[in-house]
Scaffold this active site. Structure first.
Site, short mmCIF file in Angstrom:
data_model
loop_
_atom_site.label_atom_id
_atom_site.label_comp_id
_atom_site.label_asym_id
_atom_site.label_seq_id
_atom_site.Cartn_x
_atom_site.Cartn_y
_atom_site.Cartn_z
N PHE A 66 32.67 35.76 -21.11
CA PHE A 66 32.41 36.97 -21.89
C PHE A 66 31.03 37.55 -21.56
O PHE A 66 30.83 38.75 -21.62
CB PHE A 66 32.53 36.69 -23.40
CG PHE A 66 32.65 37.93 -24.21
CD1 PHE A 66 33.87 38.60 -24.29
CD2 PHE A 66 31.56 38.46 -24.87
CE1 PHE A 66 33.98 39.77 -25.03
CE2 PHE A 66 31.67 39.63 -25.61
CZ PHE A 66 32.88 40.29 -25.70
N VAL A 90 39.04 31.83 -17.23
CA VAL A 90 39.52 31.68 -18.59
C VAL A 90 40.93 31.10 -18.50
O VAL A 90 41.80 31.66 -17.84
CB VAL A 90 39.53 33.01 -19.36
CG1 VAL A 90 39.95 32.80 -20.80
CG2 VAL A 90 38.18 33.70 -19.30
N THR A 95 45.04 29.73 -28.98
CA THR A 95 44.59 30.80 -29.87
C THR A 95 44.49 32.11 -29.10
O THR A 95 44.48 32.11 -27.87
CB THR A 95 43.21 30.47 -30.48
OG1 THR A 95 42.23 30.51 -29.43
CG2 THR A 95 43.22 29.09 -31.14
N HIS A 97 41.97 33.75 -28.53
CA HIS A 97 40.65 33.86 -27.92
C HIS A 97 40.75 34.28 -26.45
O HIS A 97 39.99 35.11 -25.97
CB HIS A 97 39.91 32.52 -28.05
CG HIS A 97 38.55 32.50 -27.48
ND1 HIS A 97 37.48 33.11 -28.09
CD2 HIS A 97 38.06 31.95 -26.34
CE1 HIS A 97 36.39 32.93 -27.36
NE2 HIS A 97 36.73 32.23 -26.28
#
Length: 164
Positions: A66, A90, A95, A97
């Site tokens: 991020f 990633v 989740t 996220h």
């Protein structure tokens, strides 16, 4: 899945412009470092194969993917690089996220590209599994770092060709 049909490290060496006078910034995420380290090694190795001097490659780390957008923006504002390669990984979890991080980084890098004068190369691997990430960071599908380096060289050449 396009990558299944294309090795990320395959390219026509002769189609890549001379990079000996180009300067590169690389912002790399520390998260998933076994993957991002391999991507970084691929990018740096490919840049050097095309004549880039070690002194013209600036590498800085950020904690996670991020933060790649902020890191790339700061590198553009604080240095004299001709392009920035943003490298991260990633891996989908249980989740949402994953979705927020991927979307935020993608939108951030796109924003830097449309509002700035320095190309920012998208080197974020987004996969469902660690195995898929390994396949794209030097495994059976090649190394996305190689592809990012070639893209950076070609984008600098593109910008330079417009400013002649």
């Amino acid at each position: 899945m396009a990558t299944a049909y294309h090795n990320l490290s395959d390219y026509d060496f002769s189609s890549v412009p001379d990079a000996s006078e180009m300067k590169f910034g690389i912002v790399v995420s520390e998260w998933n470092s076994q993957i991002t380290g391999a991507l970084l090694n691929g990018a740096v190795s490919t840049l050097k194969k095309h004549g880039v001097k070690e002194d013209n490659i600036l590498v800085k780390t950020v904690p996670g993917s991020f933060e790649l957008t902020f890191g790339a923006n700061q590198m553009i504002e604080s240095t004299e690089v001709d392009a920035v390669i943003a490298i991260g990984c990633v891996i989908k979890g249980d989740t949402p996220h994953f979705d927020y991080v991927c979307m935020g980084v993608t939108q951030g890098i796109t924003h830097l590209n449309v509002t700035g004068d320095i190309p920012v190369i998208y080197g974020l691997i987004t996969t469902n599994t660690l195995e898929q990430a390994e396949d794209r960071s030097g495994g059976k599908l090649g190394n996305k770092g190689d592809e990012c380096a070639i893209t950076a060289i070609k984008m600098i050449d593109f910008v330079w060709s417009l400013n002649k």
